[in-house]
Design an enzyme around this catalytic site. Sequence first.
Site, mmCIF file in Angstrom:
data_model
loop_
_atom_site.group_PDB
_atom_site.id
_atom_site.type_symbol
_atom_site.label_atom_id
_atom_site.label_comp_id
_atom_site.label_asym_id
_atom_site.label_seq_id
_atom_site.Cartn_x
_atom_site.Cartn_y
_atom_site.Cartn_z
ATOM 1 N N GLU A 176 -37.416 18.351 14.858
ATOM 2 C CA GLU A 176 -37.052 17.011 14.941
ATOM 3 C C GLU A 176 -36.875 16.395 16.152
ATOM 4 O OE1 GLU A 176 -33.584 16.117 13.206
ATOM 5 O OE2 GLU A 176 -33.718 17.166 11.225
ATOM 6 N N PRO A 177 -37.976 17.094 18.109
ATOM 7 C CA PRO A 177 -37.891 16.135 18.774
ATOM 8 C C PRO A 177 -37.780 14.657 18.702
ATOM 9 C CG PRO A 177 -40.213 16.992 17.957
ATOM 10 C CD PRO A 177 -39.141 17.875 16.844
ATOM 11 N N CYS B 55 -23.763 -8.745 36.023
ATOM 12 C CA CYS B 55 -22.769 -9.435 37.040
ATOM 13 C C CYS B 55 -21.376 -8.276 36.305
ATOM 14 C CB CYS B 55 -22.537 -10.700 36.447
ATOM 15 S SG CYS B 55 -23.413 -11.842 36.932
ATOM 16 N N GLU B 56 -22.125 -7.787 36.601
ATOM 17 C CA GLU B 56 -21.266 -5.473 36.068
ATOM 18 C C GLU B 56 -21.786 -4.987 37.578
ATOM 19 O OE1 GLU B 56 -19.718 -4.193 32.270
ATOM 20 O OE2 GLU B 56 -20.515 -5.858 31.736
ATOM 21 N N TYR C 8 -35.083 6.878 25.198
ATOM 22 C CA TYR C 8 -33.966 6.245 24.906
ATOM 23 C C TYR C 8 -33.848 5.160 25.841
ATOM 24 C CZ TYR C 8 -32.853 10.110 21.898
ATOM 25 O OH TYR C 8 -33.058 11.883 21.071
HETATM 26 N N1 LLP Z 1 -31.899 15.152 15.247
HETATM 27 C C1 LLP Z 1 -30.260 14.343 14.776
HETATM 28 C C2 LLP Z 1 -30.478 14.395 14.041
HETATM 29 C C3 LLP Z 1 -30.652 13.979 16.656
HETATM 30 O O1 LLP Z 1 -29.460 12.882 16.763
HETATM 31 C C4 LLP Z 1 -31.056 13.584 18.029
HETATM 32 C C5 LLP Z 1 -30.435 12.742 18.604
HETATM 33 C C6 LLP Z 1 -32.112 14.104 17.405
HETATM 34 C C7 LLP Z 1 -32.889 15.088 16.386
HETATM 35 C C8 LLP Z 1 -33.184 14.254 18.473
HETATM 36 O O2 LLP Z 1 -32.979 14.996 20.052
HETATM 37 P P1 LLP Z 1 -34.219 14.803 21.310
HETATM 38 O O3 LLP Z 1 -34.947 15.686 20.831
HETATM 39 O O4 LLP Z 1 -34.519 13.389 21.904
HETATM 40 O O5 LLP Z 1 -33.250 15.892 22.057
HETATM 41 N N2 LLP Z 1 -29.156 8.162 23.907
HETATM 42 C C9 LLP Z 1 -28.844 9.739 24.486
HETATM 43 C C10 LLP Z 1 -29.276 10.730 23.494
HETATM 44 C C11 LLP Z 1 -29.097 10.712 22.408
HETATM 45 C C12 LLP Z 1 -29.147 11.752 21.140
HETATM 46 C C13 LLP Z 1 -28.967 11.022 20.029
HETATM 47 N N3 LLP Z 1 -29.267 12.232 18.728
HETATM 48 C C14 LLP Z 1 -29.667 9.835 25.890
HETATM 49 O O6 LLP Z 1 -30.014 8.168 26.198
HETATM 50 O O7 LLP Z 1 -29.194 10.867 26.530
#
Ligand code: LLP
Length: 412
Positions: free
Chosen positions: A272-273, A341-342, A370
Amino acid sequence: MFSYSNQDLYCEQVALADVAAQAGTPAYVYSSRSILDNYRAYDQAFGELPHQVCYAVKANSSLAVLGLLAKAGAGFDIVSGGELFRVIEAGGDPAKVVFSGVGKTPGEVEYALERGIQSFHCESEAELALIDAKAARRGVKAAFAVRVNPDVDAATHPYISTGLSQHKFGIAIAEAPAVYERAHSFQNLVASGVSCHIGSQILDATPILEAVDKVLALANALRAQGHPIRHLDLGGGLGVAYRPGEKTPGIRSFVETVQGRLREAGLTVLVEPGRSIVGAAGMLLTRVLYRKKNGDREFVIVDAAMNDLIRPSLYRAHHEIIPVRRNSLPPIVADVVGPVCETGDFLARERHMANVMPGDFLAVATAGAYGFVQSSNYNSRPRAPEILVEADRFRVVRQRESYQDLVRGESV
Ligand code: LLP
């Protein structure tokens, strides 16, 4: 896919100065080539091993991005009914969708069953009971995997680490066999897999591999007990380089290592990338509004702010900030801040950077994951447009919000 030609920054064959001039700033720009290359790197590295790459929609849920990936054959990992709606709108196949998340609502479960998703990744027994009841009412059987918490430390930022027993995610791996056993009594559920996800922005693959070993052992034990487990979902989490030269495991070598361990498993492997597919494929363009000095501190005030890209404020995340047109002036050290404004509204602090002047454009790098999805209307700032580059063409795939958009649905 972002590089300089002479002094100008390009995305594929498109000069970003042209994009900024035509679409205005702030604006997110994505390289379609980079997104597809990253997706294919996953797909191809698995080779003969049965696999499915389920792109994590949360990282960047723009319809155009989802459409590109759907066309390339991707599956999708969703965490809400809204994400399922987006996948379907973009032409994605619900039969390749897995639904993760700790708090699926009854309405979301009904919607997912109605659309015929592939599988629910469940994080509690109460959720299994809900899905069984909803499936019974529709007269269907729902496939599920338990998301297990393997209790390994992903060694990443505490807000995005998920695989330790102290976190809200999953069911403790030691308790999982009993949960699968009890789930036997649910007439409308089929145990089709085991899933895990230990965190995000992981730069050392060791903990992921540790988790792989643990969930594989669990899957084998469950099969020995007669559960029809067919897939193993390893989650996402592979990190990207936010700083030049930062070491990352790399998609190909990571998948090859995983593949080596699972070659004999007789299971379909799901991943799940999110970030590793779209992170480096996007930049946020912004324009310098002013420069000023408070005491010794130099500020570059730009038109993008924490509402556009919250990662620096929220996680102290580092994003490179580079000029859209390079000049030959000596570099400066400055804080790059937005109009919100922060005090927490900054894109960079004490940054060695180009000596830019009001009117110049800057690009905030590695903002494809993100970025836009975590943007908001704070300070009543319309959200930025999203632009997709394909070779020598670009198009606005989400328009800049207007003031009317800001008040849609409201009344006095
Ligand atoms: N699968 C599940 C169940 C997840 O919770 C996530 C991410 C992914 C896959 C994808 O992960 P990735 O391959 O993108 O690392 N907002 C944060 C990242 C939050 C990730 C949440 N879950 C940031 O900006 O770093």
